[in-house]
Design a protein around this motif. Sequence first.
Motif, mmCIF file in Angstrom:
data_model
loop_
_atom_site.group_PDB
_atom_site.id
_atom_site.type_symbol
_atom_site.label_atom_id
_atom_site.label_comp_id
_atom_site.label_asym_id
_atom_site.label_seq_id
_atom_site.Cartn_x
_atom_site.Cartn_y
_atom_site.Cartn_z
ATOM 1 N N CYS A 5 31.713 41.810 36.340
ATOM 2 C CA CYS A 5 33.033 42.299 36.749
ATOM 3 C C CYS A 5 33.312 42.019 38.226
ATOM 4 O O CYS A 5 34.387 42.335 38.727
ATOM 5 C CB CYS A 5 33.158 43.802 36.543
ATOM 6 S SG CYS A 5 32.966 44.325 34.866
ATOM 7 N N GLY A 6 32.298 41.564 38.952
ATOM 8 C CA GLY A 6 32.530 41.258 40.354
ATOM 9 C C GLY A 6 31.926 42.265 41.313
ATOM 10 O O GLY A 6 32.236 42.263 42.500
ATOM 11 N N CYS A 7 31.057 43.154 40.794
ATOM 12 C CA CYS A 7 30.372 44.092 41.701
ATOM 13 C C CYS A 7 28.916 43.653 41.778
ATOM 14 O O CYS A 7 28.174 43.764 40.805
ATOM 15 C CB CYS A 7 30.469 45.524 41.165
ATOM 16 S SG CYS A 7 29.415 46.685 42.054
ATOM 17 N N ILE A 47 37.064 47.665 39.533
ATOM 18 C CA ILE A 47 36.312 46.745 40.401
ATOM 19 C C ILE A 47 37.208 45.595 40.868
ATOM 20 O O ILE A 47 37.274 45.292 42.063
ATOM 21 C CB ILE A 47 35.067 46.192 39.664
ATOM 22 C CG1 ILE A 47 34.063 47.335 39.445
ATOM 23 C CG2 ILE A 47 34.424 45.045 40.457
ATOM 24 C CD1 ILE A 47 32.877 46.971 38.578
ATOM 25 N N ARG A 48 37.921 44.987 39.911
ATOM 26 C CA ARG A 48 38.757 43.841 40.281
ATOM 27 C C ARG A 48 39.850 44.236 41.278
ATOM 28 O O ARG A 48 40.129 43.515 42.230
ATOM 29 C CB ARG A 48 39.377 43.207 39.036
ATOM 30 C CG ARG A 48 38.315 42.632 38.114
ATOM 31 C CD ARG A 48 38.819 41.463 37.285
ATOM 32 N NE ARG A 48 37.810 41.087 36.294
ATOM 33 C CZ ARG A 48 36.692 40.439 36.569
ATOM 34 N NH1 ARG A 48 36.403 40.078 37.801
ATOM 35 N NH2 ARG A 48 35.819 40.150 35.608
ATOM 36 N N MET A 49 40.433 45.409 41.017
ATOM 37 C CA MET A 49 41.502 45.848 41.910
ATOM 38 C C MET A 49 40.949 46.123 43.315
ATOM 39 O O MET A 49 41.551 45.739 44.315
ATOM 40 C CB MET A 49 42.144 47.110 41.348
ATOM 41 C CG MET A 49 43.227 47.663 42.215
ATOM 42 S SD MET A 49 43.484 49.395 41.850
ATOM 43 C CE MET A 49 41.913 50.041 42.343
ATOM 44 N N THR A 50 39.794 46.784 43.361
ATOM 45 C CA THR A 50 39.187 47.112 44.651
ATOM 46 C C THR A 50 38.887 45.833 45.442
ATOM 47 O O THR A 50 39.146 45.751 46.640
ATOM 48 C CB THR A 50 37.889 47.911 44.430
ATOM 49 O OG1 THR A 50 38.180 48.986 43.548
ATOM 50 C CG2 THR A 50 37.351 48.461 45.726
ATOM 51 N N ARG A 51 38.361 44.843 44.719
ATOM 52 C CA ARG A 51 38.058 43.570 45.382
ATOM 53 C C ARG A 51 39.328 42.882 45.867
ATOM 54 O O ARG A 51 39.371 42.312 46.949
ATOM 55 C CB ARG A 51 37.303 42.644 44.431
ATOM 56 C CG ARG A 51 35.929 43.193 44.061
ATOM 57 C CD ARG A 51 34.975 42.058 43.886
ATOM 58 N NE ARG A 51 34.868 41.327 45.154
ATOM 59 C CZ ARG A 51 33.752 41.242 45.844
ATOM 60 N NH1 ARG A 51 32.654 41.790 45.404
ATOM 61 N NH2 ARG A 51 33.711 40.573 46.975
ATOM 62 N N ALA A 52 40.354 42.967 45.012
ATOM 63 C CA ALA A 52 41.603 42.283 45.341
ATOM 64 C C ALA A 52 42.211 42.805 46.642
ATOM 65 O O ALA A 52 42.874 42.061 47.361
ATOM 66 C CB ALA A 52 42.600 42.432 44.190
ATOM 67 N N GLU A 73 35.970 47.744 34.819
ATOM 68 C CA GLU A 73 36.205 46.353 35.196
ATOM 69 C C GLU A 73 37.467 46.220 36.056
ATOM 70 O O GLU A 73 37.448 45.573 37.113
ATOM 71 C CB GLU A 73 36.336 45.473 33.947
ATOM 72 C CG GLU A 73 36.650 44.030 34.312
ATOM 73 C CD GLU A 73 36.622 43.080 33.120
ATOM 74 O OE1 GLU A 73 36.257 43.519 31.999
ATOM 75 O OE2 GLU A 73 36.962 41.902 33.326
ATOM 76 N N HIS A 74 38.526 46.872 35.622
ATOM 77 C CA HIS A 74 39.773 46.742 36.379
ATOM 78 C C HIS A 74 39.717 47.451 37.726
ATOM 79 O O HIS A 74 40.316 47.005 38.693
ATOM 80 C CB HIS A 74 40.954 47.207 35.539
ATOM 81 C CG HIS A 74 41.359 46.177 34.535
ATOM 82 N ND1 HIS A 74 40.826 46.139 33.261
ATOM 83 C CD2 HIS A 74 42.182 45.108 34.647
ATOM 84 C CE1 HIS A 74 41.323 45.099 32.616
ATOM 85 N NE2 HIS A 74 42.150 44.444 33.437
#
Length: 551
Positions: free
Chosen positions: A525-527, A498-503, A495-496
């Motif tokens: 998770c945003g993917c 994914i979030r970091m990559t998106r950020a 999850e983190h």
Amino acid sequence: MKINEEIGEVLLSERSVLMLFWDKNDGWQVAGNGDLSIDAALLKNEGLEGLRAVVKDSDLGLFDAFLERVKENVEVGETVPSGTSSFFDAAFHLKTTDGSFRYHKIECHFKTDELGVVRKLLVRIPELEAEDVYRLHLAQVITNDKNPSFFNQEARAIMDSNPDKNFALIQFDVAKFKMINEQFGEEFGDELLDYFIHTLKLLCGKDQLYVRLTADVFMLLTPFETKDDISRFVEYINSNLLGYKGIPYRLVFGVCRIRDKSANLRKFGDGAALARQSIKNDVLTHLAFYSDEMKESAKMHKFIEDSMENALQNHEFVMYLQPKYSISREKVIGAEALVRWVHPERGIIPPMEFVPLFEENGFILKMDAYIWEEACKAIRDWIDRGVEPVPISVNVSRRHLKDRLFVDILNNLTHKYGIPKHLLEIEITETIEEAAVKEGILSLKESGYTLLMDDFGSGYSSLNMLKDTQFDVIKIDRIFLQDFISSERGRNIVEHTIRMTRAIGLDLVAEGVETKEQAMFLSSCGCDMAQGFYYAKPMTLADFNMKYSVG
Ligand code: C2E
Ligand code: CA
Ligand code: CA
């Protein structure tokens, strides 16, 4: 350091060598400082089973091979002709725990009584002076003092005189020896091989043999009882041959048991060679035992190399497409081109059986260009038929990235088929950054392609690579996903990630999605992009067109 635990506190000055011998009844015995005096009677009754030298804070190692030689050479009660001095004289180097090297030589003398009868053996391990070391190297010409045919004869003789023992052939070479020659000079390369020959002479004991086969390939024969005996012998050879002059190099060993002593030895030598070659690109392993599968895979390799050119001409390489889905929209939004070798007799051969080989022999350049063209043709066909095209991502082996031509090939293809660059995406496997590779990636980016970092999470520098990357999309590796998603802690990491990559503004595709739960979790998770068996396996273009009516 183990020494002190085993033999108690020993105080040594900076440069002295303490000699120890193993007595069956009393364990390690200090025999002398720099000099060892062995009672000849002790040799005879086999009480002396080990010989070892230590220096300050370091164990120089065991000299069991040496001890064997001593035992062979001395008969207690024998009279020694006058004038006999050292019957065993060899030089070698040893690496101490602090990484420095010490050059020593071994000298062995008889001590006789008034009647000339051997009573004692005197062994010295003096350190060599810098000048001696230099002269020693000068004196060493590359001698192939045991040539292969002689080796075979001797091996035969040894096996004949030991009918009850098992034997194995061990082949080893220096990994990337060419690079060592290039980096440190051929003179160093020659010197290193000289050093090996010299040291092997010392390390090989009774019933063992060594020979230099070609430039940097050596063969050993050794008796053994268990597989562990062989591993131990290999470690013994490996540790003594590594680290010459502090230069880093790696040795790779292949072992083949001689299963039939009456058969031609060559067969087992070839087995040892196959075992060695099976790990030559694997930096984590330096020892492999021959297995019949290796022979099968060698046959397969040969078959592949013999037929690849023809296969390309005959269109036996076929582009399969695996759809990529939008999890939320439940809709195909792209596809990955994956090659299949559809062989007229053997059926479908999966890419893992030939892609790595093509990467090694260079044929990957031709095969990939063919697949890229197939992808362009498919997109052209969609456009021509007026259906909305989805991007196809193609795999680009790292081998291409060093060859500037490949960007031209891609550009020519997109130009020839009139394909907007955003519809041809490029997948590159994440590994260690190299300058040449970086340049290749940059020029792809400048040409306007979308770049996907393949197998993210399977390598070692994943997070680091995101820092100033040219990539647009991260493909989460199947194994990473499946390993992590099964535990709470792992899910947290996914999850983190994914979030970091998106950020930082990168897109994500998850690969190897096999269940609905996985898809839902990723989406939460945003993917939103997923590829995997849950949605569809790779399929032919015809099937893809039919199923998704993209075309
Ligand atoms: P890759 O690029 O990581 O490709 C993804 C692999 O995962 C494919 O295997 C695909 O069939 C498999 N896969 C996809 N979803 C799932 C799933 O849900 N479960 C499982 N167990 N597997 C899944 P494939 O087609 O066997 O390809 C293997 C590798 O061969 C590829 O890994 C890629 O590195 C290489 N490869 C394939 N085609 C080409 C090509 O045209 N050119 C180059 N250079 N390499 C290729
Ligand atoms: Ca891929
Ligand atoms: Ca992948």
